[in-house]
Design an enzyme around this catalytic site. Structure first.
Site, PDB file in Angstrom:
ATOM      1  N   ASP A  75      69.631  64.161  35.920  1.00 27.67           N
ATOM      2  CA  ASP A  75      68.499  64.692  35.142  1.00 27.67           C
ATOM      3  C   ASP A  75      68.857  66.012  34.474  1.00 27.67           C
ATOM      4  O   ASP A  75      68.032  66.924  34.374  1.00 27.67           O
ATOM      5  CB  ASP A  75      67.256  64.843  36.019  1.00 27.67           C
ATOM      6  CG  ASP A  75      66.693  63.497  36.450  1.00 27.67           C
ATOM      7  OD1 ASP A  75      67.145  62.467  35.919  1.00 27.67           O
ATOM      8  OD2 ASP A  75      65.815  63.475  37.325  1.00 27.67           O
ATOM      9  N   HIS A  97      70.292  60.070  39.620  1.00 23.60           N
ATOM     10  CA  HIS A  97      70.636  60.627  38.317  1.00 23.60           C
ATOM     11  C   HIS A  97      70.602  62.147  38.386  1.00 23.60           C
ATOM     12  O   HIS A  97      69.854  62.731  39.170  1.00 23.60           O
ATOM     13  CB  HIS A  97      69.651  60.135  37.261  1.00 23.60           C
ATOM     14  CG  HIS A  97      69.453  58.650  37.283  1.00 23.60           C
ATOM     15  ND1 HIS A  97      68.471  58.048  38.059  1.00 23.60           N
ATOM     16  CD2 HIS A  97      70.130  57.648  36.672  1.00 23.60           C
ATOM     17  CE1 HIS A  97      68.544  56.742  37.897  1.00 23.60           C
ATOM     18  NE2 HIS A  97      69.546  56.464  37.064  1.00 23.60           N
ATOM     19  N   ASP A 130      68.552  62.341  44.041  1.00 26.32           N
ATOM     20  CA  ASP A 130      68.324  61.482  42.885  1.00 26.32           C
ATOM     21  C   ASP A 130      69.602  60.695  42.592  1.00 26.32           C
ATOM     22  O   ASP A 130      70.710  61.208  42.792  1.00 26.32           O
ATOM     23  CB  ASP A 130      67.979  62.371  41.688  1.00 26.32           C
ATOM     24  CG  ASP A 130      67.293  61.637  40.547  1.00 26.32           C
ATOM     25  OD1 ASP A 130      67.552  60.441  40.356  1.00 26.32           O
ATOM     26  OD2 ASP A 130      66.507  62.284  39.819  1.00 26.32           O
ATOM     27  N   ASP A 185      64.440  56.564  43.330  1.00 24.42           N
ATOM     28  CA  ASP A 185      65.602  55.746  42.953  1.00 24.42           C
ATOM     29  C   ASP A 185      66.892  56.246  43.587  1.00 24.42           C
ATOM     30  O   ASP A 185      67.951  55.640  43.397  1.00 24.42           O
ATOM     31  CB  ASP A 185      65.735  55.603  41.442  1.00 24.42           C
ATOM     32  CG  ASP A 185      66.164  56.879  40.718  1.00 24.42           C
ATOM     33  OD1 ASP A 185      66.746  57.776  41.340  1.00 24.42           O
ATOM     34  OD2 ASP A 185      65.924  56.959  39.490  1.00 24.42           O
ATOM     35  N   HIS A 207      60.104  61.737  36.536  1.00 29.22           N
ATOM     36  CA  HIS A 207      60.682  62.990  37.021  1.00 29.22           C
ATOM     37  C   HIS A 207      60.549  64.132  36.020  1.00 29.22           C
ATOM     38  O   HIS A 207      60.856  65.282  36.365  1.00 29.22           O
ATOM     39  CB  HIS A 207      62.155  62.788  37.392  1.00 29.22           C
ATOM     40  CG  HIS A 207      62.557  63.556  38.616  1.00 29.22           C
ATOM     41  ND1 HIS A 207      63.661  63.231  39.390  1.00 29.22           N
ATOM     42  CD2 HIS A 207      62.012  64.644  39.220  1.00 29.22           C
ATOM     43  CE1 HIS A 207      63.767  64.066  40.396  1.00 29.22           C
ATOM     44  NE2 HIS A 207      62.778  64.942  40.315  1.00 29.22           N
ATOM     45  N   GLU A 222      58.750  58.773  40.681  1.00 26.05           N
ATOM     46  CA  GLU A 222      59.312  57.510  40.176  1.00 26.05           C
ATOM     47  C   GLU A 222      58.948  56.283  41.017  1.00 26.05           C
ATOM     48  O   GLU A 222      59.690  55.300  41.047  1.00 26.05           O
ATOM     49  CB  GLU A 222      60.834  57.611  40.015  1.00 26.05           C
ATOM     50  CG  GLU A 222      61.296  58.684  39.027  1.00 26.05           C
ATOM     51  CD  GLU A 222      61.147  58.307  37.559  1.00 26.05           C
ATOM     52  OE1 GLU A 222      60.718  57.177  37.289  1.00 26.05           O
ATOM     53  OE2 GLU A 222      61.460  59.149  36.695  1.00 26.05           O
ATOM     54  N   HIS A 234      62.521  62.248  31.117  1.00 23.29           N
ATOM     55  CA  HIS A 234      62.690  62.259  32.577  1.00 23.29           C
ATOM     56  C   HIS A 234      64.149  62.442  32.980  1.00 23.29           C
ATOM     57  O   HIS A 234      64.432  62.671  34.160  1.00 23.29           O
ATOM     58  CB  HIS A 234      62.081  61.008  33.229  1.00 23.29           C
ATOM     59  CG  HIS A 234      62.857  59.734  33.043  1.00 23.29           C
ATOM     60  ND1 HIS A 234      62.698  58.651  33.880  1.00 23.29           N
ATOM     61  CD2 HIS A 234      63.767  59.355  32.109  1.00 23.29           C
ATOM     62  CE1 HIS A 234      63.486  57.667  33.478  1.00 23.29           C
ATOM     63  NE2 HIS A 234      64.137  58.071  32.407  1.00 23.29           N
ATOM     64  N   ASP A 272      63.549  61.761  44.194  1.00 24.46           N
ATOM     65  CA  ASP A 272      63.354  60.608  43.325  1.00 24.46           C
ATOM     66  C   ASP A 272      63.587  59.349  44.159  1.00 24.46           C
ATOM     67  O   ASP A 272      64.652  59.195  44.779  1.00 24.46           O
ATOM     68  CB  ASP A 272      64.339  60.675  42.158  1.00 24.46           C
ATOM     69  CG  ASP A 272      64.043  59.667  41.060  1.00 24.46           C
ATOM     70  OD1 ASP A 272      63.751  58.507  41.384  1.00 24.46           O
ATOM     71  OD2 ASP A 272      64.134  60.048  39.878  1.00 24.46           O
TER      72      ASP A 272
END
Length: 305
Positions: free
Chosen positions: A131, A129, A127, A233, A100, A276, A144, A231
């Site tokens: 980030d 996360h 996402d 994930d 990312h 990702e 990332h 993303d």
């Protein structure tokens, strides 16, 4: 979206991640039938290939707080130029990651394109996360985990000022969706930034449809359109196992499609990146195949015509 030609741009970056293999993500998504799927939806497709990214084996990180920062910034600068050029040509930029950290480049290119007409764009960031770490708050030093902070003007100048200016996007037009794994100090960055953030608890309580409606309203307020940074994930690993940082409790298969379909329905999507996908950790390319399905939903595929 208005463009009828899609420019596919690969960014095989794995310098920003802690696990190897995500650099093969663009190839895995292409191999999962991306070109044919886009063509079936009526788009002409122009694949611009992959940007150049140095391999970790050929260099040594100069810092443990932002590993491979210079190399990542150099690749993101290359990506920014290609994204800006595609948008200026009236194409729809479709960026394939890679980790990312590439978003620092894609957002820089889009921001430079919109600045030419004194316009701005909104950002929806889906996402697990946030980030939004900076070197001082990152437990790992993996870049990332920093690109959204950089796009908002926080963090090392090498990332924040790609293209020569900062920030790239306004926090009032930036929305995070699906958060479920946020570092403590990073959470402070999120709260203090002014972005609109929806955790997975919010998704559970409000329902994804309501979350997406609010996200689109915020991202489109006073903007020319929306960039969606997705993303893989963000999806529960039961459906998307091939990611570098899987976290249980993510979006379901149908929730992920609903997110894409809702953005498509808005007619405001102007660019998209999928990041990702890690084939080394995947099973029979399941995650890449799902990525292609989600891209199709974002680009107008419907269950019934």
């Amino acid at each position: 979206m208005d463009a009828t030609e899609v420019a596919i741009i690969g960014a095989p970056m794995d310098l920003g991640a802690g696990r190897r293999g995500v650099d093969m993500g663009p190839s895995a998504v292409r191999a999962a039938g991306l070109h044919a799927r886009l063509a079936s939806l009526g788009y002409s497709v122009r694949d611009l290939g992959n940007i150049e990214v140095v391999q970790p084996e050929s260099t040594t990180p100069k810092s443990t707080s932002a590993r491979f920062l210079d190399e990542i910034a150099a690749s993101c600068t290359r990506l920014a130029k290609i994204v800006e050029r595609a948008a200026s040509a009236g194409q729809f930029p479709l960026i394939l990651g890679g980790d990312h950290s590439i978003a620092a480049g894609s957002l820089a290119g889009l921001a430079k394109y919109y600045r030419k007409s004194k316009a701005k764009f909104g950002l929806i960031w889906i996402d697990a996360h946030a980030d939004m770490n900076i070197p001082a708050t990152s437990p790992s030093g993996n870049v990332h985990g920093m690109p959204l902070a950089a796009a908002l003007g926080m963090g090392p100048r090498e990332l924040t000022h790609i293209g020569g200016f900062a920030p790239k996007v306004s926090p009032q037009n930036t929305v995070l969706i699906g958060l479920r794994d946020v570092d403590p100090a990073e959470g402070v960055n999120v709260r203090e930034s002014g972005v609109l953030a929806f955790t997975m608890r919010d998704v559970d309580e409000l329902g994804l449809r309501q979350v997406m409606r609010r996200a689109i309203a915020a991202a489109s307020d006073g903007t020319e359109g929306i960039h969606l940074s997705f993303d893989m994930d963000s999806i529960d690993p039961d459906y998307a196992p091939g990611v570098g940082t899987p976290v249980s409790g993510g979006l379901t298969y149908r929730e992920a499609h609903l997110a894409m379909e809702t953005v498509s329905d808005s007619k405001l999507l102007r660019s998209l990146e999928i990041v990702e996908v890690n084939p080394i950790l995947d099973t029979a390319n399941r995650t890449a195949l799902l990525a292609v399905e989600l891209i199709a939903s974002a680009m107008g595929k419907r269950i019934l015509p």
